[in-house]
Scaffold this active site. Structure first.
Site, PDB file in Angstrom:
ATOM      1  N   ASP A 161      -2.211 -18.339  18.580  1.00 26.61           N
ATOM      2  CA  ASP A 161      -3.514 -17.689  18.775  1.00 26.61           C
ATOM      3  C   ASP A 161      -4.582 -18.707  18.014  1.00 26.61           C
ATOM      4  O   ASP A 161      -4.192 -19.647  17.177  1.00 26.61           O
ATOM      5  CB  ASP A 161      -3.782 -16.373  17.955  1.00 26.61           C
ATOM      6  CG  ASP A 161      -4.762 -15.661  18.279  1.00 26.61           C
ATOM      7  OD1 ASP A 161      -4.669 -14.603  19.110  1.00 26.61           O
ATOM      8  OD2 ASP A 161      -6.023 -16.210  17.873  1.00 26.61           O
ATOM      9  N   ARG A 170      -2.052  -2.483  31.640  1.00 29.98           N
ATOM     10  CA  ARG A 170      -2.746  -0.751  31.785  1.00 29.98           C
ATOM     11  C   ARG A 170      -2.349   0.036  30.750  1.00 29.98           C
ATOM     12  O   ARG A 170      -2.341   1.423  31.011  1.00 29.98           O
ATOM     13  CB  ARG A 170      -2.363  -0.068  33.115  1.00 29.98           C
ATOM     14  CG  ARG A 170      -1.009  -0.315  33.841  1.00 29.98           C
ATOM     15  CD  ARG A 170      -0.820   0.448  34.609  1.00 29.98           C
ATOM     16  NE  ARG A 170      -1.224   0.252  36.026  1.00 29.98           N
ATOM     17  CZ  ARG A 170      -0.584   0.058  37.404  1.00 29.98           C
ATOM     18  NH1 ARG A 170       0.764   0.387  37.362  1.00 29.98           N
ATOM     19  NH2 ARG A 170      -1.182  -0.039  38.322  1.00 29.98           N
ATOM     20  N   VAL A 171      -1.957  -0.353  29.597  1.00 31.25           N
ATOM     21  CA  VAL A 171      -1.749   0.485  28.113  1.00 31.25           C
ATOM     22  C   VAL A 171      -2.997   1.320  27.736  1.00 31.25           C
ATOM     23  O   VAL A 171      -3.996   0.767  28.021  1.00 31.25           O
ATOM     24  CB  VAL A 171      -0.896  -0.402  27.295  1.00 31.25           C
ATOM     25  CG1 VAL A 171       0.296  -0.675  27.697  1.00 31.25           C
ATOM     26  CG2 VAL A 171      -1.957  -1.390  26.810  1.00 31.25           C
ATOM     27  N   LYS A 184      -5.734  -4.258  39.164  1.00 34.34           N
ATOM     28  CA  LYS A 184      -6.389  -3.726  37.958  1.00 34.34           C
ATOM     29  C   LYS A 184      -7.568  -3.450  37.934  1.00 34.34           C
ATOM     30  O   LYS A 184      -8.232  -2.550  37.256  1.00 34.34           O
ATOM     31  CB  LYS A 184      -6.198  -4.955  36.868  1.00 34.34           C
ATOM     32  CG  LYS A 184      -6.870  -4.849  35.451  1.00 34.34           C
ATOM     33  CD  LYS A 184      -5.988  -3.852  34.794  1.00 34.34           C
ATOM     34  CE  LYS A 184      -6.920  -3.833  33.530  1.00 34.34           C
ATOM     35  NZ  LYS A 184      -6.255  -2.425  32.793  1.00 34.34           N
ATOM     36  N   GLY A 232     -17.955   3.843  28.335  1.00 39.33           N
ATOM     37  CA  GLY A 232     -18.118   2.772  27.408  1.00 39.33           C
ATOM     38  C   GLY A 232     -16.601   2.236  27.484  1.00 39.33           C
ATOM     39  O   GLY A 232     -15.811   2.344  28.553  1.00 39.33           O
ATOM     40  N   CYS A 284     -12.996  -1.635  29.200  1.00 43.32           N
ATOM     41  CA  CYS A 284     -12.240  -1.808  30.431  1.00 43.32           C
ATOM     42  C   CYS A 284     -13.167  -1.122  31.444  1.00 43.32           C
ATOM     43  O   CYS A 284     -13.403  -1.962  32.363  1.00 43.32           O
ATOM     44  CB  CYS A 284     -11.012  -1.056  30.226  1.00 43.32           C
ATOM     45  SG  CYS A 284      -9.715  -2.080  29.529  1.00 43.32           S
ATOM     46  N   PHE A 289     -16.903   5.166  21.765  1.00 44.65           N
ATOM     47  CA  PHE A 289     -16.944   5.242  23.176  1.00 44.65           C
ATOM     48  C   PHE A 289     -16.367   6.234  23.944  1.00 44.65           C
ATOM     49  O   PHE A 289     -16.610   6.744  24.948  1.00 44.65           O
ATOM     50  CB  PHE A 289     -16.584   3.834  23.976  1.00 44.65           C
ATOM     51  CG  PHE A 289     -15.295   3.610  24.240  1.00 44.65           C
ATOM     52  CD1 PHE A 289     -14.631   4.232  25.406  1.00 44.65           C
ATOM     53  CD2 PHE A 289     -14.541   2.715  23.166  1.00 44.65           C
ATOM     54  CE1 PHE A 289     -13.352   3.811  25.566  1.00 44.65           C
ATOM     55  CE2 PHE A 289     -13.194   2.458  23.646  1.00 44.65           C
ATOM     56  CZ  PHE A 289     -12.590   3.137  24.801  1.00 44.65           C
ATOM     57  N   LYS A 290     -15.557   6.966  23.048  1.00 47.49           N
ATOM     58  CA  LYS A 290     -14.806   8.198  23.609  1.00 47.49           C
ATOM     59  C   LYS A 290     -14.341   9.047  22.433  1.00 47.49           C
ATOM     60  O   LYS A 290     -14.290   8.512  21.333  1.00 47.49           O
ATOM     61  CB  LYS A 290     -13.613   7.828  24.629  1.00 47.49           C
ATOM     62  CG  LYS A 290     -12.353   7.083  23.973  1.00 47.49           C
ATOM     63  CD  LYS A 290     -11.353   7.164  25.118  1.00 47.49           C
ATOM     64  CE  LYS A 290     -10.158   6.368  24.706  1.00 47.49           C
ATOM     65  NZ  LYS A 290      -9.270   6.124  25.448  1.00 47.49           N
TER      66      LYS A 290
HETATM   67  N1  LIG Z   1      -6.934  -4.108  24.846  1.00 46.99           N
HETATM   68  C1  LIG Z   1      -6.576  -3.005  25.920  1.00 46.99           C
HETATM   69  O1  LIG Z   1      -6.488  -2.143  25.903  1.00 46.99           O
HETATM   70  C2  LIG Z   1      -6.461  -4.001  27.382  1.00 46.99           C
HETATM   71  C3  LIG Z   1      -6.071  -3.187  28.142  1.00 46.99           C
HETATM   72  C4  LIG Z   1      -5.709  -3.879  29.505  1.00 46.99           C
HETATM   73  C5  LIG Z   1      -5.777  -5.269  29.590  1.00 46.99           C
HETATM   74  N2  LIG Z   1      -6.475  -6.109  28.965  1.00 46.99           N
HETATM   75  C6  LIG Z   1      -7.052  -7.275  28.926  1.00 46.99           C
HETATM   76  O2  LIG Z   1      -5.979  -8.082  28.344  1.00 46.99           O
HETATM   77  C7  LIG Z   1      -6.684  -9.298  27.852  1.00 46.99           C
HETATM   78  C8  LIG Z   1      -6.666  -9.509  26.319  1.00 46.99           C
HETATM   79  O3  LIG Z   1      -7.236  -8.231  25.874  1.00 46.99           O
HETATM   80  P1  LIG Z   1      -6.934  -8.046  24.147  1.00 46.99           P
HETATM   81  O4  LIG Z   1      -7.484  -6.669  23.960  1.00 46.99           O
HETATM   82  O5  LIG Z   1      -5.669  -8.290  23.803  1.00 46.99           O
HETATM   83  O6  LIG Z   1      -7.865  -9.161  23.472  1.00 46.99           O
HETATM   84  P2  LIG Z   1      -8.011  -9.294  21.982  1.00 46.99           P
HETATM   85  O7  LIG Z   1      -9.496  -9.864  21.873  1.00 46.99           O
HETATM   86  O8  LIG Z   1      -7.548  -8.209  21.203  1.00 46.99           O
HETATM   87  O9  LIG Z   1      -6.910 -10.635  21.951  1.00 46.99           O
HETATM   88  C9  LIG Z   1      -7.036 -11.663  22.323  1.00 46.99           C
HETATM   89  C10 LIG Z   1      -6.628 -12.777  21.367  1.00 46.99           C
HETATM   90  O10 LIG Z   1      -6.593 -14.197  22.108  1.00 46.99           O
HETATM   91  C11 LIG Z   1      -7.166 -15.404  21.210  1.00 46.99           C
HETATM   92  N3  LIG Z   1      -7.263 -16.273  21.926  1.00 46.99           N
HETATM   93  C12 LIG Z   1      -8.512 -16.775  22.616  1.00 46.99           C
HETATM   94  N4  LIG Z   1      -8.721 -17.773  23.395  1.00 46.99           N
HETATM   95  C13 LIG Z   1      -7.422 -18.128  23.082  1.00 46.99           C
HETATM   96  C14 LIG Z   1      -6.818 -19.379  23.313  1.00 46.99           C
HETATM   97  N5  LIG Z   1      -7.333 -20.367  24.200  1.00 46.99           N
HETATM   98  N6  LIG Z   1      -5.526 -19.903  22.820  1.00 46.99           N
HETATM   99  C15 LIG Z   1      -4.964 -19.019  22.066  1.00 46.99           C
HETATM  100  N7  LIG Z   1      -5.674 -17.872  21.671  1.00 46.99           N
HETATM  101  C16 LIG Z   1      -6.626 -17.488  22.257  1.00 46.99           C
HETATM  102  C17 LIG Z   1      -8.269 -14.445  20.223  1.00 46.99           C
HETATM  103  O11 LIG Z   1      -8.347 -15.164  19.021  1.00 46.99           O
HETATM  104  C18 LIG Z   1      -7.667 -13.009  20.008  1.00 46.99           C
HETATM  105  O12 LIG Z   1      -6.777 -12.941  18.841  1.00 46.99           O
HETATM  106  C19 LIG Z   1      -8.286  -9.255  28.350  1.00 46.99           C
HETATM  107  O13 LIG Z   1      -8.005  -9.771  29.639  1.00 46.99           O
HETATM  108  C20 LIG Z   1      -8.320  -7.685  28.547  1.00 46.99           C
HETATM  109  O14 LIG Z   1      -9.352  -7.272  29.497  1.00 46.99           O
HETATM  110  C21 LIG Z   1      -6.718  -5.283  27.469  1.00 46.99           C
END
Ligand SMILES: NC(=O)c1ccc[n+]([C@@H]2O[C@H](COP(=O)([O-])OP(=O)(O)OC[C@H]3O[C@@H](n4cnc5c(N)ncnc54)[C@H](O)[C@@H]3O)[C@@H](O)[C@H]2O)c1
Length: 403
Positions: free
Chosen positions: A33, A152-153, A204, A255, A258, A319-320
């Site tokens: 990260d 899709r969690v 997705k 909101g 996603c 948002f919910k």
């Molecule tokens: N959170 C959800 O419920 C959810 C569900 C389905 C899909 N997604 C998708 O999954 C992806 C990640 O979402 P998330 O909620 O885990 O995001 P998040 O913001 O919680 O985590 C992403 C992490 O990536 C790190 N990061 C950013 N750029 C980086 C890089 N170049 N190298 C290393 N680390 C880096 C950030 O510091 C952060 O800690 C997104 O595309 C999101 O749309 C999220």
């Protein structure tokens, strides 16, 4: 720690639980990260996000030496990209984080490695990253396995759903798909459905767009019913008695990070073809604006009738219902808009799932209801549902608390 088999780029809400799950399976995971606080927290066996059961999974994985975090990647066999994909101005997707993560692992890739994107991505992103990789490392052309596998969690139930949900897995060729399926099979009990990368990317986006369109239909009905003097909640309840009709509930908008975001990934690339998807976004955004206007009207009517400024309670910011997440929240947008129009009224902002907020001064929900002349329900939190309908006050119930 032994040589890592998996490098996980991005240790947020999705990357960290996935890394912990893989590590629980006795596979060495090197988590990466860019945020040093995230890295230090994880290496100390702790977590920086709130998610049930994740703390124990991470603590065990770190203690047993199967999970280690760092700000830089190392060589492995499998690379997972789980970084954010926000949108830019004009609602265009921003894949710069995916590109930066890909560039970080590029020098480490070798023949037969598996590279998977999990981040929600516009159609064609996996192919774009493949082109980037092969342009920088031409000697590897067609020798890597490259796939897309969206997540899709449901936040709050991630550790269960990660294991039990079905997954859609699309490679840039059949060999890549098979390799990715074999990898996920080690720790996922849900069915793994094979397709190509573009279909998996679109799948997705379509899942969340479908929800957005269905909610837009309910929100549109709420606007029509308001004008036609019909109770929308009763109407939907009655229409749903039809064996093949299932209308969702209206609210004060849509909101979250996603449903309110992903449809734009389709609309910005296919504006001419995605009329319903684009219009649904507009309807759901308009519903929030409409709610703010309704508050303004109620305020003026109160002043005309009673000759004084009303006290106003805005109930809910998330948002919910029953969560503390304010990302892209229509309730927050409405509260901001209403406060922008404030003119010496007293406001009570309520969000029972948050103790403090840096912009809004929060009030306890019972106190707000007691002191307010106008009560605006923006989120149907469980605390609000047990309140009595206040008969001596103006109530704007945008989310069906008293339906
Ligand atoms: N959170 C959800 O419920 C959810 C569900 C389905 C899909 N997604 C998708 O999954 C992806 C990640 O979402 P998330 O909620 O885990 O995001 P998040 O913001 O919680 O985590 C992403 C992490 O990536 C790190 N990061 C950013 N750029 C980086 C890089 N170049 N190298 C290393 N680390 C880096 C950030 O510091 C952060 O800690 C997104 O595309 C999101 O749309 C999220």
């Amino acid at each position: 720690m032994n040589k890592p088999e998996v490098v996980m780029i991005g240790l947020g809400y999705i990357g960290l639980p996935t890394a912990a799950l893989i590590a629980q399976n006795k596979t060495f995971v090197h988590g990466v990260d860019i945020n040093p606080h995230v890295v230090d927290t994880i290496n100390a066996g702790n977590i920086h996000i709130i998610e049930p059961e994740l703390d124990i999974a991470v603590a065990n994985a770190v203690k047993e030496g199967f999970l280690k975090a760092s700000t830089t990647p190392v060589a492995a066999n499998i690379y997972l990209i789980v970084v954010p994909t926000p949108f830019k101005a004009k609602n265009e997707p921003d894949i710069s984080f995916v590109e930066a993560a890909t560039r970080a692992v590029l020098p480490l890739l070798k023949e037969n490695d598996l590279y998977i994107i999990e981040s929600t991505s516009p159609i064609g992103t996996t192919e774009k990253m493949m082109a980037l990789i092969y342009s920088e490392r031409p000697e590897l052309k067609d020798k890597l396995n490259i796939a897309y596998c969206p997540e899709r969690v449901l936040p709050g139930n991630v550790m269960y759903e990660l294991v039990h949900n079905d997954r859609v897995i699309g490679g840039i060729d059949e060999k890549s798909t098979d390799k990715a399926v074999a990898f996920y099979k080690q720790f996922i009990k849900g069915d793994l459905h094979k397709t190509n990368a573009r279909t998996a990317e679109m799948c997705k986006l379509v899942e969340n767009s479908s929800r957005d369109v269905q909610i837009a239909f309910a929100n549109e009905l709420s606007l029509i019913c308001d004008k036609a003097n019909i109770n929308v909640w009763e109407l939907i309840d009655l229409a749903n008695k039809h064996p093949r009709v299932n209308i969702l509930q209206p609210g004060c908008g849509v909101g979250g990070h996603c449903i309110a975001v992903d449809p734009y990934f389709i609309v910005s690339d296919y504006p001419m073809e995605s009329k319903i998807i684009g219009t649904a976004r507009e309807i759901n955004n308009y519903k929030s604006f409409w709610c703010a206007e309704k508050v303004q009207t109620a305020k003026l009517e109160f002043e005309l009738k009673y000759g004084r400024k009303p006290n106003i309670a805005l109930m809910g910011l998330s948002f919910k219902p029953n969560i503390d997440d304010l990302r892209e929240s229509p309730a927050k947008y409405i509260a901001q808009k209403v406060l922008q129009n404030a003119n010496n009224e007293e406001y009570y902002i309520v969000e029972p799932n948050i103790k403090e907020h840096k912009v809004f001064k929060l009030t306890d929900y019972k106190e707000a209801v007691e002191k307010a002349d106008i009560i605006v329900f923006l989120v149907a939190h469980k605390e609000f549902k047990i309140l009595e309908t206040p008969i001596d006050k103006v109530v704007l119930d945008f989310c069906g608390v008293f339906k």
